[in-house]
Write an enzyme that holds these catalytic residues in place. Structure first.
Site, PDB file in Angstrom:
ATOM      1  N   SER A  29     -10.166  -1.853  25.760  1.00  0.00           N
ATOM      2  CA  SER A  29     -10.084  -1.362  24.376  1.00  0.00           C
ATOM      3  C   SER A  29      -9.975   0.156  24.337  1.00  0.00           C
ATOM      4  O   SER A  29     -10.050   0.760  23.274  1.00  0.00           O
ATOM      5  CB  SER A  29     -11.318  -1.813  23.592  1.00  0.00           C
ATOM      6  OG  SER A  29     -12.497  -1.320  24.209  1.00  0.00           O
ATOM      7  N   ASN A 116     -23.783  -3.073  23.989  1.00  0.00           N
ATOM      8  CA  ASN A 116     -23.841  -3.780  22.705  1.00  0.00           C
ATOM      9  C   ASN A 116     -24.498  -2.943  21.607  1.00  0.00           C
ATOM     10  O   ASN A 116     -24.010  -2.896  20.478  1.00  0.00           O
ATOM     11  CB  ASN A 116     -24.584  -5.110  22.875  1.00  0.00           C
ATOM     12  CG  ASN A 116     -23.871  -6.033  23.849  1.00  0.00           C
ATOM     13  OD1 ASN A 116     -22.749  -5.742  24.267  1.00  0.00           O
ATOM     14  ND2 ASN A 116     -24.510  -7.141  24.206  1.00  0.00           N
ATOM     15  N   THR A 161      -0.909  -4.331 -23.547  1.00  0.00           N
ATOM     16  CA  THR A 161      -1.515  -5.526 -22.953  1.00  0.00           C
ATOM     17  C   THR A 161      -0.354  -6.479 -22.705  1.00  0.00           C
ATOM     18  O   THR A 161       0.657  -6.414 -23.427  1.00  0.00           O
ATOM     19  CB  THR A 161      -2.545  -6.211 -23.872  1.00  0.00           C
ATOM     20  OG1 THR A 161      -1.880  -6.672 -25.043  1.00  0.00           O
ATOM     21  CG2 THR A 161      -3.694  -5.276 -24.262  1.00  0.00           C
ATOM     22  N   HIS A 162      -0.453  -7.312 -21.699  1.00  0.00           N
ATOM     23  CA  HIS A 162       0.650  -8.228 -21.335  1.00  0.00           C
ATOM     24  C   HIS A 162       1.958  -7.473 -21.107  1.00  0.00           C
ATOM     25  O   HIS A 162       3.036  -8.029 -21.326  1.00  0.00           O
ATOM     26  CB  HIS A 162       0.884  -9.300 -22.404  1.00  0.00           C
ATOM     27  CG  HIS A 162      -0.353 -10.034 -22.811  1.00  0.00           C
ATOM     28  ND1 HIS A 162      -0.764 -11.207 -22.228  1.00  0.00           N
ATOM     29  CD2 HIS A 162      -1.278  -9.737 -23.761  1.00  0.00           C
ATOM     30  CE1 HIS A 162      -1.894 -11.609 -22.802  1.00  0.00           C
ATOM     31  NE2 HIS A 162      -2.229 -10.727 -23.729  1.00  0.00           N
ATOM     32  N   SER A 283      18.125   8.840  -1.971  1.00  0.00           N
ATOM     33  CA  SER A 283      18.735   7.685  -1.334  1.00  0.00           C
ATOM     34  C   SER A 283      19.802   8.169  -0.362  1.00  0.00           C
ATOM     35  O   SER A 283      20.469   9.173  -0.612  1.00  0.00           O
ATOM     36  CB  SER A 283      19.362   6.794  -2.404  1.00  0.00           C
ATOM     37  OG  SER A 283      20.391   6.008  -1.852  1.00  0.00           O
ATOM     38  N   LYS A 289      19.979   9.187  -6.919  1.00  0.00           N
ATOM     39  CA  LYS A 289      18.636   8.598  -6.922  1.00  0.00           C
ATOM     40  C   LYS A 289      17.523   9.608  -6.677  1.00  0.00           C
ATOM     41  O   LYS A 289      17.640  10.513  -5.864  1.00  0.00           O
ATOM     42  CB  LYS A 289      18.534   7.489  -5.864  1.00  0.00           C
ATOM     43  CG  LYS A 289      19.319   6.242  -6.148  1.00  0.00           C
ATOM     44  CD  LYS A 289      18.912   5.524  -7.436  1.00  0.00           C
ATOM     45  CE  LYS A 289      17.541   4.884  -7.353  1.00  0.00           C
ATOM     46  NZ  LYS A 289      17.511   3.781  -6.393  1.00  0.00           N
ATOM     47  N   ASN A 291      13.574   8.803  -6.069  1.00  0.00           N
ATOM     48  CA  ASN A 291      12.678   7.649  -5.953  1.00  0.00           C
ATOM     49  C   ASN A 291      11.208   8.043  -5.811  1.00  0.00           C
ATOM     50  O   ASN A 291      10.898   9.053  -5.192  1.00  0.00           O
ATOM     51  CB  ASN A 291      13.094   6.798  -4.750  1.00  0.00           C
ATOM     52  CG  ASN A 291      14.499   6.235  -4.900  1.00  0.00           C
ATOM     53  OD1 ASN A 291      14.921   5.912  -6.007  1.00  0.00           O
ATOM     54  ND2 ASN A 291      15.213   6.133  -3.803  1.00  0.00           N
ATOM     55  N   GLU A 296       4.970   4.477  -4.152  1.00  0.00           N
ATOM     56  CA  GLU A 296       5.307   3.138  -3.635  1.00  0.00           C
ATOM     57  C   GLU A 296       4.596   2.861  -2.313  1.00  0.00           C
ATOM     58  O   GLU A 296       4.144   1.741  -2.058  1.00  0.00           O
ATOM     59  CB  GLU A 296       6.822   3.011  -3.438  1.00  0.00           C
ATOM     60  CG  GLU A 296       7.587   2.917  -4.743  1.00  0.00           C
ATOM     61  CD  GLU A 296       9.091   2.928  -4.521  1.00  0.00           C
ATOM     62  OE1 GLU A 296       9.754   1.983  -4.952  1.00  0.00           O
ATOM     63  OE2 GLU A 296       9.606   3.886  -3.912  1.00  0.00           O
ATOM     64  N   TYR A 323     -24.106 -10.796  20.656  1.00  0.00           N
ATOM     65  CA  TYR A 323     -22.802 -10.152  20.845  1.00  0.00           C
ATOM     66  C   TYR A 323     -21.791 -11.118  21.453  1.00  0.00           C
ATOM     67  O   TYR A 323     -22.117 -11.930  22.326  1.00  0.00           O
ATOM     68  CB  TYR A 323     -22.949  -8.918  21.753  1.00  0.00           C
ATOM     69  CG  TYR A 323     -21.611  -8.262  22.054  1.00  0.00           C
ATOM     70  CD1 TYR A 323     -21.041  -7.367  21.172  1.00  0.00           C
ATOM     71  CD2 TYR A 323     -20.896  -8.591  23.218  1.00  0.00           C
ATOM     72  CE1 TYR A 323     -19.797  -6.788  21.433  1.00  0.00           C
ATOM     73  CE2 TYR A 323     -19.664  -8.017  23.480  1.00  0.00           C
ATOM     74  CZ  TYR A 323     -19.118  -7.120  22.580  1.00  0.00           C
ATOM     75  OH  TYR A 323     -17.896  -6.562  22.840  1.00  0.00           O
ATOM     76  N   GLN A 328     -15.047  -6.767  19.888  1.00  0.00           N
ATOM     77  CA  GLN A 328     -14.317  -5.577  20.317  1.00  0.00           C
ATOM     78  C   GLN A 328     -13.065  -5.366  19.451  1.00  0.00           C
ATOM     79  O   GLN A 328     -12.578  -4.246  19.320  1.00  0.00           O
ATOM     80  CB  GLN A 328     -13.912  -5.739  21.786  1.00  0.00           C
ATOM     81  CG  GLN A 328     -13.063  -4.613  22.314  1.00  0.00           C
ATOM     82  CD  GLN A 328     -12.882  -4.698  23.814  1.00  0.00           C
ATOM     83  OE1 GLN A 328     -13.796  -4.421  24.574  1.00  0.00           O
ATOM     84  NE2 GLN A 328     -11.708  -5.116  24.258  1.00  0.00           N
ATOM     85  N   LYS A 331     -12.286  -2.565  16.188  1.00  0.00           N
ATOM     86  CA  LYS A 331     -11.978  -1.122  16.129  1.00  0.00           C
ATOM     87  C   LYS A 331     -10.701  -0.835  15.349  1.00  0.00           C
ATOM     88  O   LYS A 331     -10.692   0.050  14.486  1.00  0.00           O
ATOM     89  CB  LYS A 331     -11.816  -0.517  17.528  1.00  0.00           C
ATOM     90  CG  LYS A 331     -12.936  -0.791  18.504  1.00  0.00           C
ATOM     91  CD  LYS A 331     -14.261  -0.255  18.054  1.00  0.00           C
ATOM     92  CE  LYS A 331     -15.349  -0.720  19.002  1.00  0.00           C
ATOM     93  NZ  LYS A 331     -15.384  -2.188  19.252  1.00  0.00           N
TER      94      LYS A 331
END
Ligand code: ARG
Length: 463
Positions: A29, A116, A161-162, A283, A289, A291, A296, A323, A328, A331
């Site tokens: 690891s 541990n 709303t909606h 773009s 464009k 964006n 996003e 343990y 492990q 992480k």
């Protein structure tokens, strides 16, 4: 040619054969947990200092180990020392370096300790700092939102709303709703911190140790508020990790909603918000464009945090105590949760600081959608109508306007009275979105007074 002999791992005594190279690679690891190196060393320094104080290791030897560990830490920070990716994990990597440097005494560091309790300690040390960092980023974002709200104090927007226009509200009130949500995220972080801030050290493998160690002193050396008392519990659970992943998932959900709303509001169709060039991208094919990629990506990266929460829950759900090596695998999701949430907080602050509201367009939109219909119904109630009847009359009024494609503003008193005798001259205060805002009376509503109170509250709190 002489064969290069593989070094035996620190736990290699009972084995007659080396671990298969593929299994070794599979079980290592170090690639992810090397990030815990400094915390690991801080924990070791505290542990061996305590061993010296308690007489488990002679004081002169514990001093020697502490000095060597400090040196190793400095070299790691400066980049002079790179941990070998041949090691099984960060704990063994550092102990290997230590024993190379102070071979006579280095082997005493791990007395009364196991990886541990060590790994749980490292995570808690890491998370304490991470949570503090997140808390300050949350406050930074709240402050930016509060400033935006204050700058746009008089601006009215159509509330939805909606996803349909519903009632006029103050833009500041809307922005301050997010400030409140992030306020609760901050509280959840503080609450989670309390449970992270406990030392598992001294639990050893899980059963504790026969050495007369002092768990409380090592805990207080490391600034923990207390110890995880039960030694089995101390090494077996990762609920503190699942808790921070849950807290961050909720926080990311809030960030993602805000991102989504700003993306929507910045479309030509809405036109409520202009995003500055500094937070927009173009773009590769469509030259026109612009964006909203940063917002996003915040929305998109939310999935990583939710995914990490599911990852952690799934790792833990079938594990008998104590343990298990499965743990492990915690992480990568831990770092993913912290890094993604921290980055997204920083980015949303940048987005908020770099948007401007199109007040002309917002003013225009208030005329459409019969936003004050609820106020008209309430008006009729105040004039003696039941709410249900008032609702019906107002509905007919809206139906009439929609059928003739006119706004409320086109109605005169004669027309209004053909729907109800109760309408008098003062109804025009109600029909106008800007004036109707002034009539909001309930606590915490979208009134100027309530917005003022919220601004004062948050500005005081966030300073
Ligand atoms: N690398 C391990 C982990 O992160 C450390 C604990 C290993 N303990 C053990 N008994 N193999 O979980």
């Amino acid at each position: 040619m002489s064969e290069v002999q593989e070094k035996s791992p620190l736990w290699g005594g009972r084995f007659r054969k080396q671990l298969h190279p593929d299994a070794k690679k599979f079980s290592s690891s170090i690639a992810s947990d090397k990030r815990l190196a400094e915390d690991d060393i801080d924990g070791s320094i505290a542990h061996v200092t305590m061993l010296g104080e308690c007489g488990v290791v002679p004081k002169s030897e514990s001093d020697q180990i502490v000095n060597a560990l400090k040196q190793i830490k400095e070299e790691i920070i400066s980049g002079k020392l790179i941990l070998s990716d041949q090691s099984e994990d960060v704990h063994l990597a550092i102990e290997e370096i230590l024993t190379e440097r102070v071979s006579a005494v280095g082997g005493k560091l791990h007395t009364a300790r196991s990886r541990n309790d060590q790994v749980a300690l490292d995570q808690r040390l890491f998370l304490r700092k991470a949570i503090k960092g997140l808390q300050s980023s949350v406050e930074g974002l709240q402050l930016s939102l509060t400033t935006k709200a204050e700058e746009n104090e008089g601006t009215i927007i159509p509330g939805y709303t909606h996803m349909r226009r519903a009632q006029p509200i103050l833009l500041a009130h809307h922005l301050l709703a997010y400030v409140s949500m992030f306020g609760r995220d901050g509280e959840r972080l503080s609450d989670c911190y309390k449970r992270v801030d406990l030392s598992p050290l001294g639990a050893a493998a899980f059963a504790g140790t026969s050495f007369a160690i002092n768990r409380k002193s090592v805990a207080s050396q490391l600034g923990f508020s207390d110890i995880v008392y039960n030694s089995v519990d101390a090494v077996s659970d990762r609920d503190y990790l699942i808790e921070i992943a849950s807290v961050c998932s909720i926080l990311m959900m809030h960030l993602s909603r805000m991102a989504e709303e700003l993306i929507l509001w910045s479309t030509v169709e809405f036109g409520f918000v202009e995003m500055d060039d500094s937070i927009s991208t173009g773009s590769s094919i469509m030259p026109q464009k612009k964006n909203p990629d940063i917002a996003e990506l915040v929305r998109g990266k939310t999935g990583r945090v939710y995914g990490s929460l599911m990852n952690l829950l799934t790792i833990m759900k079938g594990l008998p105590l104590a343990y298990n090596r499965d743990m492990q695998c915690d992480k990568e999701p831990m770092f993913e949760v912290i890094d993604t949430t921290a980055d997204c907080l920083t980015m949303m602050k940048l987005v908020v600081e770099n948007i401007s509201f199109n007040t002309e367009r917002l003013k225009q939109t208030l005329q459409d959608g019969y936003l004050t219909a609820t106020e008209v119904a309430d008006y009729l109630v105040r004039k003696g109508e039941t709410f249900r009847e008032a609702h019906r009359i107002t509905g007919e009024l809206v139906g009439h306007c929609a059928g003739n494609e006119i706004h409320f503003s086109a109605l005169d008193l004669v027309k209004l009275q053909s729907f109800s005798e109760r309408f008098t001259e003062d109804v025009f205060d109600i029909l106008d979105p800007e004036r109707s805002i002034l009539l909001k009376a309930s606590e915490g509503s979208s009134s100027h007074e309530s917005v003022e109170a919220q601004l004062t509250y948050w500005k005081n709190k966030l300073q």
